[in-house]
Design a protein around this motif. Sequence first.
Motif, PDB file in Angstrom:
ATOM      1  N   ASP A  45       8.089   1.250   7.206  1.00 56.28           N
ATOM      2  CA  ASP A  45       9.405   1.178   7.854  1.00 56.28           C
ATOM      3  C   ASP A  45       9.851  -0.281   7.966  1.00 56.28           C
ATOM      4  OD1 ASP A  45       8.107   0.049  10.076  1.00 56.28           O
ATOM      5  OD2 ASP A  45       8.180   1.896  11.254  1.00 56.28           O
ATOM      6  N   LYS A  46      11.004  -0.491   8.603  1.00 59.76           N
ATOM      7  CA  LYS A  46      11.526  -1.856   8.682  1.00 59.76           C
ATOM      8  C   LYS A  46      10.639  -2.798   9.499  1.00 59.76           C
ATOM      9  CE  LYS A  46      15.039  -0.421  12.050  1.00 59.76           C
ATOM     10  NZ  LYS A  46      15.203   1.018  11.856  1.00 59.76           N
ATOM     11  N   ASN A  47       9.738  -2.234  10.302  1.00 58.38           N
ATOM     12  CA  ASN A  47       8.785  -3.060  11.060  1.00 58.38           C
ATOM     13  C   ASN A  47       7.456  -3.213  10.329  1.00 58.38           C
ATOM     14  OD1 ASN A  47      10.609  -3.306  13.231  1.00 58.38           O
ATOM     15  ND2 ASN A  47      10.004  -1.278  13.966  1.00 58.38           N
ATOM     16  N   ARG A  48       7.437  -2.809   9.034  1.00 53.00           N
ATOM     17  CA  ARG A  48       6.262  -2.916   8.151  1.00 53.00           C
ATOM     18  C   ARG A  48       5.123  -1.980   8.568  1.00 53.00           C
ATOM     19  NH1 ARG A  48       7.551  -3.929   3.901  1.00 53.00           N
ATOM     20  NH2 ARG A  48       5.599  -4.795   3.182  1.00 53.00           N
ATOM     21  N   LYS A  49       5.435  -0.948   9.361  1.00 52.66           N
ATOM     22  CA  LYS A  49       4.434   0.051   9.738  1.00 52.66           C
ATOM     23  C   LYS A  49       4.454   1.186   8.726  1.00 52.66           C
ATOM     24  CE  LYS A  49       3.554   1.528  13.688  1.00 52.66           C
ATOM     25  NZ  LYS A  49       3.113   1.952  14.987  1.00 52.66           N
ATOM     26  N   GLU A  50       3.256   1.645   8.341  1.00 55.55           N
ATOM     27  CA  GLU A  50       3.172   2.746   7.394  1.00 55.55           C
ATOM     28  C   GLU A  50       3.724   4.028   8.005  1.00 55.55           C
ATOM     29  OE1 GLU A  50      -0.804   3.250   5.847  1.00 55.55           O
ATOM     30  OE2 GLU A  50      -0.562   1.541   4.500  1.00 55.55           O
TER      31      GLU A  50
END
Length: 173
Positions: A45-50
């Motif tokens: 996602d935009k927060n770099r979380k899978e």
Amino acid sequence: KHTTAEDKKLGTALQATATGKKQFDKLVNSETKITVSFEEGKHKDKNRKETNAAASTDNGKLDFTRNEKGEAVDVKILDGSTIKIFKGQIDGMVAMNNDPKSEDAAALDGKSVQFLNFIQIAAAAFGHEIEHTTKENILTVDKSGKKEGEKVPIKIGHDIINQTDEIIKKKRR
């Protein structure tokens, strides 16, 4: 001309079902340039979380035509759409289905893909994502929000899974 062997397998798997064939026709007849790529790993996602997304669509810059009430009545995708299919997520789903210790079958948008292989799961996700590149879907999202905009793509993905299940069952008979 730019299709890889993997792309061809995906197209063949998509066209194996009636719903998939309709989606394939939308893809090849689209006035928008649609780029498809297989990505290693999982969607972030935009927060770099899978996330657990098997695929995603980015329609880029959109040019809306609005009526006097400000409602979108038409849309143009300016630079084309990109559909990404995430190998890591789908590989994980196949592994889960093949793990005798796993109690649950992997699912795509809540629909079991227990008997599907990698390319069949990818085709169901791809059929879903193609719908996100249509004017109708983009206008629905603009007017009614993302949740409403997921209804038709999810139904398409589920229909492809159901039709693929039927093909698998016929082969087993």
